[in-house]
Design a protein around this motif. Structure first.
Motif, short mmCIF file in Angstrom:
data_model
loop_
_atom_site.label_atom_id
_atom_site.label_comp_id
_atom_site.label_asym_id
_atom_site.label_seq_id
_atom_site.Cartn_x
_atom_site.Cartn_y
_atom_site.Cartn_z
N ARG A 73 95.69 55.87 12.18
CA ARG A 73 95.77 57.07 11.35
C ARG A 73 96.94 56.91 10.37
NH1 ARG A 73 94.74 62.47 15.05
NH2 ARG A 73 92.64 61.90 15.70
N PHE A 74 96.95 57.77 9.38
CA PHE A 74 98.10 57.86 8.51
C PHE A 74 98.30 59.33 8.15
CE2 PHE A 74 94.52 57.37 5.67
CZ PHE A 74 94.79 58.21 4.61
N ALA A 75 99.52 59.66 7.77
CA ALA A 75 99.86 61.03 7.40
C ALA A 75 100.45 61.05 6.00
CB ALA A 75 100.84 61.63 8.40
N ILE A 76 100.15 62.12 5.30
CA ILE A 76 100.75 62.37 4.00
C ILE A 76 101.50 63.69 4.12
CG2 ILE A 76 100.35 62.79 1.54
CD1 ILE A 76 97.68 61.22 1.88
N ALA A 77 102.82 63.62 3.90
CA ALA A 77 103.65 64.83 3.95
C ALA A 77 103.93 65.28 2.52
CB ALA A 77 104.94 64.55 4.69
#
Length: 150
Positions: A73-77
């Motif tokens: 997964r990856f996250a964008i803040a």
């Protein structure tokens, strides 16, 4: 007076139709190849991405992207109002190391003037190479997910 077409003229018309049909089919195939699947977030929440450390570049409220779960997964803040948080509607794969993010429309109404992080989490789409840098194009910025060790 209207004359019927000669055999030579009629055959040239018949030849053009298949070429026009072939052109239409090729155009349709080309446009289909350009369409991309929109990947929706699997989670969205107020705060920093859970279980990862924010990069130093995020100090002062700069948007950033991080890998989660060893690249699964990856996250964008993104930073914005806590009552009208910036949300990503979807991401699309542009190439093996490039994604394009689409933001949700801003909600109507009154938003607070605070500036807090909001996290958008995505499953890593198939076809994305996690061992090299991946860029994520936002409407007003480009973020980079650094490549993970191979």
């Amino acid at each position: 007076m209207h004359r019927p077409p000669t055999p030579a003229a009629a055959s040239s018309v018949r030849v053009r139709v298949p070429f026009a049909a072939a052109g239409t089919v090729l155009l349709a195939l080309a446009l289909t190849g350009c369409s991309t699947t929109q990947h929706k977030p699997v989670d969205q929440y107020k705060g920093e991405p859970k279980g990862v450390e924010a990069p130093a570049s995020s100090a002062g409220g700069a948007a950033y992207a991080v890998w989660m779960q060893q690249g699964e997964r990856f996250a964008i803040a993104l930073y914005g109002s806590s009552t009208c948080p910036p949300k990503i509607a979807s991401v699309a794969v542009v190439s093996s190391n490039q994604l394009k993010a689409t933001l949700e429309p801003a909600p109507g109404g009154i938003c607070t003037r605070d500036y807090v992080p909001y996290t958008n989490v995505f499953e890593t789409p198939s076809g994305i190479t996690t061992t090299s840098d991946v860029t994520i194009a936002l409407p007003d910025a480009t973020l980079t997910l650094p490549g993970l060790p191979g």
